[in-house]
Motif scaffolding. Structure first.
Motif, PDB file in Angstrom:
ATOM      1  N   UNK A 187       0.833  -1.203   0.000  1.00 61.58           N
ATOM      2  CA  UNK A 187       0.000   0.000   0.000  1.00 61.58           C
ATOM      3  C   UNK A 187       0.866   1.251   0.000  1.00 61.58           C
ATOM      4  N   UNK A 188       0.321   2.325  -0.568  1.00 60.54           N
ATOM      5  CA  UNK A 188       1.012   3.605  -0.553  1.00 60.54           C
ATOM      6  C   UNK A 188       1.423   4.054  -1.942  1.00 60.54           C
ATOM      7  N   UNK A 189       1.741   5.350  -2.042  1.00 66.00           N
ATOM      8  CA  UNK A 189       2.169   5.910  -3.321  1.00 66.00           C
ATOM      9  C   UNK A 189       3.540   5.407  -3.736  1.00 66.00           C
ATOM     10  N   UNK A 190       4.320   4.875  -2.786  1.00 70.49           N
ATOM     11  CA  UNK A 190       5.681   4.430  -3.091  1.00 70.49           C
ATOM     12  C   UNK A 190       6.010   3.165  -2.322  1.00 70.49           C
ATOM     13  N   UNK A 191       6.644   2.218  -3.017  1.00 69.62           N
ATOM     14  CA  UNK A 191       7.178   1.033  -2.346  1.00 69.62           C
ATOM     15  C   UNK A 191       8.674   0.964  -2.629  1.00 69.62           C
ATOM     16  N   UNK A 192       9.420   0.399  -1.666  1.00 70.63           N
ATOM     17  CA  UNK A 192      10.877   0.337  -1.777  1.00 70.63           C
ATOM     18  C   UNK A 192      11.313  -1.118  -1.924  1.00 70.63           C
ATOM     19  N   UNK A 193      12.199  -1.370  -2.899  1.00 68.98           N
ATOM     20  CA  UNK A 193      12.778  -2.700  -3.115  1.00 68.98           C
ATOM     21  C   UNK A 193      14.266  -2.606  -2.816  1.00 68.98           C
ATOM     22  N   UNK A 194      14.730  -3.326  -1.779  1.00 68.98           N
ATOM     23  CA  UNK A 194      16.114  -3.241  -1.333  1.00 68.98           C
ATOM     24  C   UNK A 194      16.912  -4.460  -1.779  1.00 68.98           C
ATOM     25  N   UNK A 195      18.242  -4.225  -1.963  1.00 63.39           N
ATOM     26  CA  UNK A 195      19.173  -5.295  -2.317  1.00 63.39           C
ATOM     27  C   UNK A 195      18.613  -6.161  -3.451  1.00 63.39           C
ATOM     28  N   UNK A 196      18.266  -5.526  -4.541  1.00 65.48           N
ATOM     29  CA  UNK A 196      17.571  -6.225  -5.623  1.00 65.48           C
ATOM     30  C   UNK A 196      18.493  -7.210  -6.343  1.00 65.48           C
ATOM     31  N   UNK A 197      17.887  -8.218  -6.948  1.00 68.29           N
ATOM     32  CA  UNK A 197      18.619  -9.253  -7.679  1.00 68.29           C
ATOM     33  C   UNK A 197      17.785  -9.668  -8.882  1.00 68.29           C
ATOM     34  N   UNK A 198      18.228 -10.732  -9.551  1.00 73.73           N
ATOM     35  CA  UNK A 198      17.490 -11.223 -10.717  1.00 73.73           C
ATOM     36  C   UNK A 198      16.074 -11.644 -10.325  1.00 73.73           C
ATOM     37  N   UNK A 199      15.913 -12.117  -9.076  1.00 73.50           N
ATOM     38  CA  UNK A 199      14.584 -12.534  -8.614  1.00 73.50           C
ATOM     39  C   UNK A 199      13.620 -11.362  -8.487  1.00 73.50           C
ATOM     40  N   UNK A 200      14.152 -10.142  -8.429  1.00 72.91           N
ATOM     41  CA  UNK A 200      13.294  -8.956  -8.317  1.00 72.91           C
ATOM     42  C   UNK A 200      12.658  -8.601  -9.655  1.00 72.91           C
ATOM     43  N   UNK A 201      13.273  -9.046 -10.739  1.00 73.15           N
ATOM     44  CA  UNK A 201      12.747  -8.736 -12.074  1.00 73.15           C
ATOM     45  C   UNK A 201      11.327  -9.262 -12.226  1.00 73.15           C
ATOM     46  N   UNK A 202      10.538  -8.540 -12.997  1.00 79.76           N
ATOM     47  CA  UNK A 202       9.158  -8.971 -13.222  1.00 79.76           C
ATOM     48  C   UNK A 202       8.242  -7.793 -13.482  1.00 79.76           C
ATOM     49  N   UNK A 203       6.960  -7.989 -13.191  1.00 78.22           N
ATOM     50  CA  UNK A 203       5.936  -7.002 -13.488  1.00 78.22           C
ATOM     51  C   UNK A 203       5.311  -6.500 -12.185  1.00 78.22           C
ATOM     52  N   UNK A 204       5.090  -5.187 -12.122  1.00 79.14           N
ATOM     53  CA  UNK A 204       4.513  -4.563 -10.941  1.00 79.14           C
ATOM     54  C   UNK A 204       3.294  -3.744 -11.359  1.00 79.14           C
ATOM     55  N   UNK A 205       2.179  -3.940 -10.661  1.00 80.68           N
ATOM     56  CA  UNK A 205       0.922  -3.263 -10.990  1.00 80.68           C
ATOM     57  C   UNK A 205       0.472  -2.425  -9.800  1.00 80.68           C
ATOM     58  N   UNK A 225      23.330  -7.123 -13.981  1.00 79.78           N
ATOM     59  CA  UNK A 225      24.588  -6.950 -13.239  1.00 79.78           C
ATOM     60  C   UNK A 225      25.153  -5.561 -13.462  1.00 79.78           C
ATOM     61  N   UNK A 226      25.961  -5.052 -12.524  1.00 81.34           N
ATOM     62  CA  UNK A 226      26.529  -3.702 -12.680  1.00 81.34           C
ATOM     63  C   UNK A 226      27.389  -3.559 -13.920  1.00 81.34           C
ATOM     64  N   UNK A 227      28.080  -4.681 -14.362  1.00 80.81           N
ATOM     65  CA  UNK A 227      28.980  -4.588 -15.514  1.00 80.81           C
ATOM     66  C   UNK A 227      28.232  -4.458 -16.836  1.00 80.81           C
ATOM     67  N   UNK A 228      26.964  -4.787 -16.847  1.00 78.11           N
ATOM     68  CA  UNK A 228      26.202  -4.757 -18.099  1.00 78.11           C
ATOM     69  C   UNK A 228      25.681  -3.349 -18.366  1.00 78.11           C
ATOM     70  N   UNK A 229      26.670  -2.463 -18.549  1.00 75.40           N
ATOM     71  CA  UNK A 229      26.320  -1.081 -18.872  1.00 75.40           C
ATOM     72  C   UNK A 229      26.394  -0.926 -20.385  1.00 75.40           C
ATOM     73  N   UNK A 230      25.292  -1.129 -21.037  1.00 77.04           N
ATOM     74  CA  UNK A 230      25.256  -1.157 -22.498  1.00 77.04           C
ATOM     75  C   UNK A 230      25.741   0.161 -23.080  1.00 77.04           C
ATOM     76  N   UNK A 231      25.346   1.247 -22.472  1.00 80.67           N
ATOM     77  CA  UNK A 231      25.738   2.553 -23.000  1.00 80.67           C
ATOM     78  C   UNK A 231      27.256   2.707 -22.972  1.00 80.67           C
TER      79      UNK A 231
END
Length: 294
Positions: A187-205, A225-231
């Motif tokens: 609930x709330x206008x904002x939610x926080x996701x800490x120490x994110x990983x591949x498992x955090x990937x997905x869809x949020x509604x 990963x941090x090294x995957x800086x495409x730019x």
């Protein structure tokens, strides 16, 4: 002394009986959807008949407008911005001073007071009521704040810029296989996701809801990963390609200049050596002729 007190009591009772004007708002809170018409009900009761100089006034509390509408001696006046939007819908002569506001907007939110002043039944009496204009939430705007890389903290935000009453926000999440999963905060206008990983990937509604309706927005979170800086890689590769092109052009120019210099030197050498060779041949021929003559 007792007789004086008795007379005061009798006189007070006469005053109470004489001044019987009461004003009542049957509905203390009125709710209406934006764009609809709404009736604000107000009734008054008195023991005297109407007379010249009786006044009915509707006001909006904390408003720069002097009055929403005013009834005086059978004439109706309207405040600025209320012309053609407000009308008396009750029968003033019978004590019904209700008004109707057409096509309400958010600006009509507020507290209203209806007051009555009768010439033959003073003083002025009033009643108050609150009007709440309801608006369904607008489609919320969703954003990701932060960098979606392993080990980072990101915030997901969701805000509807319209909505009355103020919308409430709820969250749902699904993994990359589109399976529902639990969130620590829902609930709330904002939610926080800490120490994110591949498992955090997905869809949020995010769903924005109030008593009138609901709207939602969704976002995709892809944690890398941090090294995957495409730019950065694109910049490095682009710089390397540009450097190779510049070096190739310089090398080509240098080679061309070298070949031209060699050709020029050979030409000069031939020109210098040409006459000497010719004289040598002539000398040899002369020697041979001299020998034969002998």
């Amino acid at each position: 002394m007792a007789r004086k007190s008795l007379w005061l009591l009798i006189f007070s009772a006469i005053l109470v009986t004489a001044h019987t004007l009461t004003v009542e708002a049957p509905d203390k809170e009125i709710q209406v959807a934006r764009g609809r018409d709404v009736t604000l009900r107000c009734l008054f009761r008195t023991g005297v008949s109407a007379d010249v100089g009786d006044v009915v006034v509707w006001k909006k509390i904390i408003s720069p407008v002097d009055a929403v509408t005013r009834y005086f001696d059978g004439l109706v006046q309207y405040g600025q911005g209320y012309e053609n939007r407000v009308r008396f819908t009750g029968d003033v002569s019978t004590g019904d001073i209700s008004i109707t506001i057409s096509e309400v907007t958010m600006a009509d939110n507020g507290t209203y007071a209806c007051s009555v002043r009768l010439r033959n039944d003073p003083p002025r009496q009033a009643a108050m009521m609150s009007l709440f204009v309801l608006v369904a939430p607008s489609k919320p705007e969703c954003n990701i704040l932060g960098t979606a890389e392993y080990g980072q903290t990101i915030n997901l935000t969701c805000v509807s810029h319209e909505g009355s009453p103020k919308p409430k926000y709820t969250w749902q999440s699904f993994n990359v296989q589109n399976e529902p999963r639990a969130l620590q905060t829902t609930e709330g206008e904002q939610i926080t996701l800490k120490n994110i990983s591949a498992d955090t990937s997905g869809f949020y509604i995010c769903t924005s809801t109030n008593s009138v309706g609901k709207e939602f927005c969704n976002m995709t979170v892809s944690v890398v990963p941090p090294s995957m800086n495409i730019a950065l890689y694109v910049g490095i590769i682009g710089g390397a390609v540009a450097a190779i092109i510049v070096i190739s052009i310089l090398a080509y120019c240098c080679c061309c200049r070298g070949d031209k210099a060699a050709d020029y030197e050979n030409t000069e050498q031939e020109e210098r050596n040409g006459p000497s060779t010719e004289m040598t041949v002539r000398t040899q021929l002369r020697e041979e002729d001299y020998t034969e003559d002998e």
